[in-house]
Design an enzyme around this catalytic site. Sequence first.
Site, PDB file in Angstrom:
ATOM      1  N   SER A   1      -3.728  -1.178  15.010  1.00  0.00           N
ATOM      2  CA  SER A   1      -4.476  -0.016  15.486  1.00  0.00           C
ATOM      3  C   SER A   1      -5.018  -0.309  16.881  1.00  0.00           C
ATOM      4  O   SER A   1      -5.260  -1.466  17.234  1.00  0.00           O
ATOM      5  CB  SER A   1      -5.646   0.289  14.543  1.00  0.00           C
ATOM      6  OG  SER A   1      -6.535   1.226  15.123  1.00  0.00           O
TER       7      SER A   1
ATOM      8  N   GLY B   1       0.827  -1.210   0.000  1.00  0.00           N
ATOM      9  CA  GLY B   1       0.000   0.000   0.000  1.00  0.00           C
ATOM     10  C   GLY B   1       0.855   1.252   0.000  1.00  0.00           C
ATOM     11  O   GLY B   1       0.589   2.209   0.736  1.00  0.00           O
TER      12      GLY B   1
ATOM     13  N   TYR C   1     -13.328  -4.384  11.289  1.00  0.00           N
ATOM     14  CA  TYR C   1     -12.038  -3.677  11.336  1.00  0.00           C
ATOM     15  C   TYR C   1     -11.303  -4.001  12.633  1.00  0.00           C
ATOM     16  O   TYR C   1     -10.102  -4.287  12.627  1.00  0.00           O
ATOM     17  CB  TYR C   1     -12.266  -2.177  11.210  1.00  0.00           C
ATOM     18  CG  TYR C   1     -10.991  -1.362  11.243  1.00  0.00           C
ATOM     19  CD1 TYR C   1     -10.076  -1.434  10.205  1.00  0.00           C
ATOM     20  CD2 TYR C   1     -10.710  -0.516  12.312  1.00  0.00           C
ATOM     21  CE1 TYR C   1      -8.902  -0.697  10.221  1.00  0.00           C
ATOM     22  CE2 TYR C   1      -9.537   0.229  12.346  1.00  0.00           C
ATOM     23  CZ  TYR C   1      -8.641   0.142  11.300  1.00  0.00           C
ATOM     24  OH  TYR C   1      -7.477   0.878  11.328  1.00  0.00           O
TER      25      TYR C   1
END
Length: 356
Positions: free
Chosen positions: A236, A93, A263
């Site tokens: 995260s 990415g 997520y």
Amino acid sequence: MRLLLLASLLGSSLAFLNSGSQHRPLLHRKTTTSIQSTTNDEEPTSNRRSFIGKSVAGAAAVGLVANKVAIEGPSPYMPPPNSLAGKVIVITGGNTGLGLESGKRLAAAGATIVVTTRSIEKGAKAVEAIKEYTKENGGIVNDYIYSLPLDLCNLESVKNFPELLKNSPALANNGKIDILMNNAGVMAIPDLQLTKDGYERTFQTNHLGHFALTAGLMPFMNMDGTDDARVINVSSSAYQISAKGLDLDNLNGEKEYGPWSSYGNSKIENILFTKELDRRAKASGKKLTSIALHPGAVRTELQRYIVGEEKNKEMESGNVGLLDRLIFGIGVYFTKAVDRGATTQIWLSSGQGGNG
């Protein structure tokens, strides 16, 4: 949001105090004998109120500034020039957001950079952007910047990637990877989407694809050098959404799907993968360190699923209305800029923090 509510309440309280001190003397104009005494008695009270009001406002202002500093984190870390010369760093990415920012600053330190993108066109643009950055920041010419196509939502593409990398100029010198930065990801996809492999999209993009990629690239990791090779997984603090643990019977949303729960699951999967990979590497005596990190709440393209594709494009072009500007302005207060958000993964990719 708590800070905004506090600021609002403080503002209302101060307005109330000010209005009270302005209008109360008028209530005593009917009796001249009481005007003087009442006014004199209330002067200390009014002064105290003014002092308290100013103190509270000052404390609130300091708190808001301190909170913003805490959210933004430290100043962007820049590895010293040439400190990464000869190092090969693969970034998934790498054409936008944290991945592109990482590529820029690591390339400026002399590293050989390989960014992965889903299209050749995006990869070419990323390579050009990184090269331009190095020239504009220190006048550095780094020609060792490459891009290779990779679609994490296609396991066939993941399977073919090691061979693509092996045959690329990036591994021409020693054929080894020093740093693998698993950076690519998606967030809060509004509805259940399955990849061509039949897996829930968030699960495969954020975890499963990177898991398979890391396994395929393990033979290329440089575990013979002075420093440990590193696998850096961008996770995260949203893993806390899955604080009760993973439901192994619902990894693909078989029973239910939620944009945020999916997520959160993917982020705890990143952490569990990181810990197990590091444990196995240490147990087998391999010179490899696996690390997971939380970059913070950063203003990147991940927000496109929250605000919508069209609105995200408007934000990027600056073509938004006054109300949107106000809303996004508030959002800016509670988020990091990309250059600060990328600092942790750049710091770790620079060999900081020691081995193990």
